[in-house]
Scaffold this motif. Structure first.
Motif, mmCIF file in Angstrom:
data_model
loop_
_atom_site.group_PDB
_atom_site.id
_atom_site.type_symbol
_atom_site.label_atom_id
_atom_site.label_comp_id
_atom_site.label_asym_id
_atom_site.label_seq_id
_atom_site.Cartn_x
_atom_site.Cartn_y
_atom_site.Cartn_z
ATOM 1 N N ASN A 1 0.995 -1.126 0.438
ATOM 2 C CA ASN A 1 -0.090 -0.064 0.092
ATOM 3 C C ASN A 1 1.169 1.213 -0.131
ATOM 4 O O ASN A 1 0.301 2.101 0.947
ATOM 5 C CB ASN A 1 -0.884 0.115 1.386
ATOM 6 C CG ASN A 1 -2.192 -0.944 1.103
ATOM 7 O OD1 ASN A 1 -2.468 -1.060 -0.009
ATOM 8 N ND2 ASN A 1 -1.950 -1.675 2.240
ATOM 9 N N GLU A 2 1.989 1.129 -0.300
ATOM 10 C CA GLU A 2 2.694 2.175 -1.003
ATOM 11 C C GLU A 2 2.189 3.633 -2.126
ATOM 12 O O GLU A 2 1.311 2.654 -2.567
ATOM 13 C CB GLU A 2 3.879 1.885 -1.208
ATOM 14 C CG GLU A 2 5.082 1.104 -0.241
ATOM 15 C CD GLU A 2 5.467 1.803 0.811
ATOM 16 O OE1 GLU A 2 4.895 3.345 1.270
ATOM 17 O OE2 GLU A 2 5.639 1.130 2.401
ATOM 18 N N SER A 3 2.328 4.431 -2.051
ATOM 19 C CA SER A 3 2.579 5.144 -2.654
ATOM 20 C C SER A 3 3.192 5.187 -4.293
ATOM 21 O O SER A 3 4.569 4.756 -3.903
ATOM 22 C CB SER A 3 2.477 6.881 -2.116
ATOM 23 O OG SER A 3 2.317 7.814 -3.667
ATOM 24 N N THR A 4 2.304 5.851 -5.153
ATOM 25 C CA THR A 4 2.444 5.642 -7.101
ATOM 26 C C THR A 4 3.976 5.992 -6.423
ATOM 27 O O THR A 4 4.555 6.455 -7.828
ATOM 28 C CB THR A 4 1.185 5.239 -7.871
ATOM 29 O OG1 THR A 4 0.790 7.068 -8.051
ATOM 30 C CG2 THR A 4 -0.038 4.578 -8.069
ATOM 31 N N GLU B 1 19.903 6.298 -9.155
ATOM 32 C CA GLU B 1 18.445 7.327 -8.910
ATOM 33 C C GLU B 1 17.784 6.223 -8.148
ATOM 34 O O GLU B 1 16.394 6.879 -7.546
ATOM 35 C CB GLU B 1 17.894 7.114 -10.098
ATOM 36 C CG GLU B 1 18.907 7.968 -11.819
ATOM 37 C CD GLU B 1 18.142 7.697 -13.008
ATOM 38 O OE1 GLU B 1 16.511 7.836 -12.928
ATOM 39 O OE2 GLU B 1 18.932 7.442 -13.795
ATOM 40 N N SER B 2 18.317 4.838 -7.951
ATOM 41 C CA SER B 2 16.937 4.506 -7.053
ATOM 42 C C SER B 2 17.267 4.215 -5.548
ATOM 43 O O SER B 2 16.664 3.582 -4.554
ATOM 44 C CB SER B 2 16.933 2.951 -7.233
ATOM 45 O OG SER B 2 18.240 2.311 -7.059
ATOM 46 N N ARG B 3 18.228 5.232 -4.808
ATOM 47 C CA ARG B 3 19.050 5.541 -3.496
ATOM 48 C C ARG B 3 17.458 5.336 -2.509
ATOM 49 O O ARG B 3 17.713 5.859 -1.549
ATOM 50 C CB ARG B 3 20.375 5.489 -3.697
ATOM 51 C CG ARG B 3 21.249 5.116 -4.165
ATOM 52 C CD ARG B 3 23.019 6.072 -3.920
ATOM 53 N NE ARG B 3 23.589 5.006 -5.622
ATOM 54 C CZ ARG B 3 23.949 4.042 -4.898
ATOM 55 N NH1 ARG B 3 23.905 3.173 -3.390
ATOM 56 N NH2 ARG B 3 25.339 3.179 -5.766
ATOM 57 N N SER B 4 17.793 6.789 -3.106
ATOM 58 C CA SER B 4 15.907 7.233 -2.203
ATOM 59 C C SER B 4 14.906 6.361 -1.762
ATOM 60 O O SER B 4 13.836 6.914 -0.679
ATOM 61 C CB SER B 4 15.897 8.418 -2.638
ATOM 62 O OG SER B 4 15.059 8.122 -4.269
ATOM 63 N N LEU B 5 14.648 5.364 -2.776
ATOM 64 C CA LEU B 5 13.420 4.352 -2.351
ATOM 65 C C LEU B 5 13.144 3.632 -1.260
ATOM 66 O O LEU B 5 12.334 4.330 -0.118
ATOM 67 C CB LEU B 5 13.267 3.083 -3.903
ATOM 68 C CG LEU B 5 12.205 2.045 -3.208
ATOM 69 C CD1 LEU B 5 11.252 3.239 -3.724
ATOM 70 C CD2 LEU B 5 12.018 1.042 -4.543
ATOM 71 N N CYS B 6 14.276 2.717 -0.244
ATOM 72 C CA CYS B 6 13.953 2.427 1.020
ATOM 73 C C CYS B 6 13.790 3.782 1.948
ATOM 74 O O CYS B 6 12.830 3.590 2.472
ATOM 75 C CB CYS B 6 15.378 2.131 0.705
ATOM 76 S SG CYS B 6 16.805 2.940 1.216
ATOM 77 N N ALA B 7 14.077 5.236 1.815
ATOM 78 C CA ALA B 7 13.746 6.057 2.683
ATOM 79 C C ALA B 7 11.675 6.357 2.407
ATOM 80 O O ALA B 7 11.195 6.923 2.429
ATOM 81 C CB ALA B 7 14.659 7.282 2.811
ATOM 82 N N GLU B 8 11.953 6.744 1.129
ATOM 83 C CA GLU B 8 10.443 6.804 0.600
ATOM 84 C C GLU B 8 9.387 6.173 0.965
ATOM 85 O O GLU B 8 8.097 6.401 1.193
ATOM 86 C CB GLU B 8 10.284 6.582 -1.015
ATOM 87 C CG GLU B 8 11.469 8.555 -1.495
ATOM 88 C CD GLU B 8 11.866 8.008 -3.503
ATOM 89 O OE1 GLU B 8 10.156 7.476 -4.196
ATOM 90 O OE2 GLU B 8 12.304 8.562 -3.630
ATOM 91 N N VAL B 9 9.166 4.750 1.119
ATOM 92 C CA VAL B 9 8.750 3.677 1.561
ATOM 93 C C VAL B 9 8.406 3.537 3.059
ATOM 94 O O VAL B 9 8.966 4.230 3.410
ATOM 95 C CB VAL B 9 8.927 1.942 1.359
ATOM 96 C CG1 VAL B 9 9.419 2.000 -0.429
ATOM 97 C CG2 VAL B 9 10.286 1.346 1.822
ATOM 98 N N ARG B 10 7.029 3.482 3.111
ATOM 99 C CA ARG B 10 6.407 3.439 4.369
ATOM 100 C C ARG B 10 6.990 2.291 5.313
ATOM 101 O O ARG B 10 7.783 2.320 6.973
ATOM 102 C CB ARG B 10 5.546 4.186 5.246
ATOM 103 C CG ARG B 10 4.534 5.483 4.664
ATOM 104 C CD ARG B 10 3.321 5.836 4.354
ATOM 105 N NE ARG B 10 2.669 4.639 3.929
ATOM 106 C CZ ARG B 10 1.941 4.817 2.875
ATOM 107 N NH1 ARG B 10 2.486 5.424 1.530
ATOM 108 N NH2 ARG B 10 0.746 4.038 2.463
ATOM 109 N N ASP B 11 6.891 0.958 4.742
ATOM 110 C CA ASP B 11 6.977 -0.064 5.697
ATOM 111 C C ASP B 11 8.138 -0.147 5.819
ATOM 112 O O ASP B 11 8.997 -0.400 4.941
ATOM 113 C CB ASP B 11 6.249 -0.541 4.781
ATOM 114 C CG ASP B 11 5.672 -1.926 5.418
ATOM 115 O OD1 ASP B 11 7.374 -2.742 5.379
ATOM 116 O OD2 ASP B 11 4.941 -2.373 5.768
#
Length: 294
Positions: A137-140, A215-225
């Motif tokens: 249920n993460e944001s698009t 470009e993907s390094r921010s992903l782990c911080a962007e997800v809430r779970d």
């Protein structure tokens, strides 16, 4: 033969470059993730099958799509995924997207440019990350970074297996323009060792893919779970290590994969790094570049 399961290669979730439904992910999500993986793995094995004719492969993939959409109950992988998605109220769009890529695998053997490869990744790899995000249920808004990570993982795999793909399937994911710019030829992929031109091409593509992975390094911080963030951190650590190896090794001469010690080391590094980052609220270092336009 009526069951696609009989066409499986024997490759499973433990053979991937990334953990599939690992212990890090909450147990409530694992059955759905494994159902998705088994559907994708079986469809991939159909597309790569050594003896099936192209029209037979496409017929099986079409059957998978029909049964995923509710028209039939003969293919276990499609039926199990359909039911698992229905329990969550999730549409099958990501599974339908990967079928587009596997049809491409049957009908398209060469790629002209980096952008064509990225377009393939849009269907072969990016839907997997988007599915995982939807499961949690993460944001698009997280899709852009996820797309970069998934495409980077896919291109790592293309470089790792470039010789095998050419010899076994006559399939080449290395862009023709990159080969030409390096003075390399497709036929060199059949050799046991890369000539200088081919090695230069492979390592240049690895360097370009490293920019994509940045470009993907921010992903782990962007997800809430929290658990998903840790899992992503581990996957990023794997991908970063593999692309560094590809920048200095020859995948035609040696197997460029992580050994058990490296898997353990980079798993722990990813886990500890993400737990520490979340504890102090620090965002990951990111160095985005114009590496893709998915």
């Amino acid at each position: 033969m009526t069951s696609a399961n009989e066409l499986r290669s024997g490759k499973g979730d433990r053979d991937e470059n990334f953990p599939v439904a690992s212990w890090i992910i909450h147990p409530r999500h694992r059955a759905l993730i494994l159902a998705f993986y088994n559907f994708v793995r079986t469809a991939d094995d159909i597309a790569d099958h050594a003896t099936l004719k192209p029209d037979e492969k496409l017929a099986f993939l079409d059957l998978f799509e029909r049964e995923l959409l509710g028209n039939g109950d003969t293919q276990a992988e499609a039926v199990i995924l359909r039911r698992a998605l229905a329990e969550r109220g999730m549409p099958p769009r990501h599974a339908l997207d990967v079928l587009v890529a596997f049809r491409m695998d049957v009908t398209k053997l060469r790629y002209e440019t980096w952008d064509e490869v990225i377009h393939y990744c849009r269907y072969s790899a990016m839907p997997v990350g988007r599915f995982m995000l939807d499961v949690h249920n993460e944001s698009t808004s997280t899709w852009a970074a996820s797309d970069a990570l998934c495409a980077g993982l896919q291109i790592n795999n293309h470089l790792q297996d470039c010789g095998k793909d050419f010899r076994a399937l006559n399939r080449v994911y290395l862009p023709r323009d990159a080969l030409a710019a390096s003075g390399a030829s497709v036929e060199q992929l059949g050799l046991d060792q890369s000539p200088p031109a081919m090695l230069g091409c492979l390592q240049a593509l690895a360097a370009r893919n490293e920019l994509l992975l940045n470009e993907s390094r921010s992903l782990c911080a962007e997800v809430r779970d929290f658990r998903l963030g840790v899992d992503i951190s581990v996957i990023q650590a794997y991908a970063d290590r593999i692309v560094r190896l590809l920048k200095v090794r020859d995948p035609l001469r040696e197997r460029v994969h992580l050994n058990k010690l490296e898997l353990l080391t980079f798993s722990l590094a990813g886990i500890i790094g993400e737990i520490g980052r979340r504890a102090i609220g620090r965002r990951p270092v990111s160095n985005p570049g114009p590496a893709h336009d998915a």
